[in-house]
Design an enzyme around this catalytic site. Structure first.
Site, short mmCIF file in Angstrom:
data_model
loop_
_atom_site.label_atom_id
_atom_site.label_comp_id
_atom_site.label_asym_id
_atom_site.label_seq_id
_atom_site.Cartn_x
_atom_site.Cartn_y
_atom_site.Cartn_z
CE LYS A 203 2.25 -11.44 -15.99
NZ LYS A 203 0.82 -11.61 -15.94
NE ARG A 237 -0.12 -16.71 -20.46
CZ ARG A 237 0.96 -15.97 -20.70
NH1 ARG A 237 1.68 -15.52 -19.70
NH2 ARG A 237 1.32 -15.71 -21.94
N1 HH2 Z 1 0.19 -12.51 -18.78
C1 HH2 Z 1 0.83 -12.27 -19.95
C2 HH2 Z 1 0.23 -12.66 -21.16
N2 HH2 Z 1 -0.95 -13.30 -21.18
N3 HH2 Z 1 -2.79 -14.24 -20.02
C3 HH2 Z 1 -3.43 -14.49 -18.88
N4 HH2 Z 1 -4.60 -15.12 -18.88
N5 HH2 Z 1 -2.91 -14.10 -17.66
C4 HH2 Z 1 -1.72 -13.43 -17.58
O1 HH2 Z 1 -1.32 -13.08 -16.44
C5 HH2 Z 1 -1.01 -13.15 -18.78
C6 HH2 Z 1 -1.59 -13.57 -20.01
C7 HH2 Z 1 2.17 -11.59 -19.96
O2 HH2 Z 1 3.21 -12.53 -20.00
P1 HH2 Z 1 4.02 -13.01 -21.31
O3 HH2 Z 1 3.14 -13.71 -22.27
O4 HH2 Z 1 5.19 -13.80 -20.90
O5 HH2 Z 1 4.60 -11.67 -21.93
P2 HH2 Z 1 4.16 -10.81 -23.18
O6 HH2 Z 1 2.77 -10.36 -22.99
O7 HH2 Z 1 5.17 -9.68 -23.21
O8 HH2 Z 1 4.26 -11.70 -24.40
#
Ligand code: HH2
Length: 268
Positions: A203, A237
């Site tokens: 992040k 995660r």
């Molecule tokens: N962060 C992201 C997405 N989903 N779910 C939970 N429970 N906690 C988190 O911190 C979280 C999440 C963001 O990361 P990522 O899926 O890699 O990116 P994007 O939302 O751009 O797909």
């Protein structure tokens, strides 16, 4: 928890696994590297991202769920739409992870009608606007109060406590200082009584601290995951499963040692 983003625009790996066969191969790799849960998402939630329709989201994730549900680990689906939750559960998902904290009408009811687990995350506002000047009286207390209220509301609609996970939502409507306070005081969130999930992987807060680009945040992500676990997180995660698994294996090896009696320092 290993992340599989079946999206064109996720912040760290957007487009890499947008086709189902590539996402399925990636899921196999994450399981072979030690993931205990897979989290499949069909809509990016990065700051400023635009919503996608339920049909598009389902078109992205359903073929992946159907092909990874036999890999021997629970499958979580990252979505905020009740209709996507319902179809994902029908396709075999074991858990729903909602960054919007199941705010959509009927979201809790869809989960209550199943046997699935759920992760309730704290987000201030919505992805399009969440990073616009976020403010809290006391971020740890405010986030904790929100998660407690939502978890109790989930229990009130018939979802048993052992199905609920809570997440302070690192990066979702928080400044660098807010995120650091939450990481330092994660024990307070753990103290609410539900297992804690933490998502810090790659992040921007890690970019702000290290000056590294998103493609070069593995070491910082592993450090953050380890600190989260030391401070009480039960699930992390992550995108980089192998590196995180190694760090957690070292941590867990320490915890398997028998207690040493602290009678004297002079005999060492
Ligand atoms: N962060 C992201 C997405 N989903 N779910 C939970 N429970 N906690 C988190 O911190 C979280 C999440 C963001 O990361 P990522 O899926 O890699 O990116 P994007 O939302 O751009 O797909």
């Amino acid at each position: 928890m290993g992340v599989i983003n079946v999206t064109p625009d996720s912040f760290s790996d957007g487009g890499l696994h947008r086709a189902a066969p590539s996402a399925i191969d990636h899921a196999r790799k994450l399981v072979s590297e030690g993931a205990d849960i897979l989290d499949i998402g069909g809509e990016s939630t990065r700051p400023g991202s635009l919503p996608v329709s339920a049909d598009d989201e389902l078109g992205r994730i359903l073929p992946v769920i159907e092909n990874v549900r036999n890999l021997g680990v629970p499958v979580s689906v990252d979505t905020s739409k009740p209709e996507v939750m319902r179809e994902a559960l029908r396709a075999g998902a074991d858990m729903i992870n909602d960054v919007a904290g199941f705010r959509a009408p009927e979201a809790f009811e869809v989960i209550a009608a199943s046997a699935a687990a759920l992760c309730i995350m704290h987000m201030r506002g919505e992805p399009r606007t969440m990073q616009a000047d976020p403010r809290y009286d006391d971020v740890v207390a405010d986030v904790g109060r929100y998660l407690r209220t939502r978890a109790l509301e989930a229990e009130a609609v018939g979802i048993s406590r052992d199905r609920i996970v809570v997440d302070p939502g690192f990066g979702f409507g928080k400044t660098l200082e807010h995120n650091l306070e939450l990481l330092r005081d994660l024990q307070c969130i753990d103290g609410l009584g539900w297992p804690v999930l933490a998502g810090l992987s790659r992040k921007s807060i890690l970019g702000k601290i290290t000056g590294r680009d998103v493609s070069d945040r593995v070491y910082a992500s592993v450090a953050a995951a380890l600190l989260a676990v030391i401070n009480g997180a039960r699930i992390v995660r992550v995108h980089d499963v192998r590196a995180t698994r190694d760090a957690l294996d070292v941590y867990e090896a320490l915890h398997r040692l028998p207690e040493r009696s602290h009678t004297t320092g002079s005999s060492v």
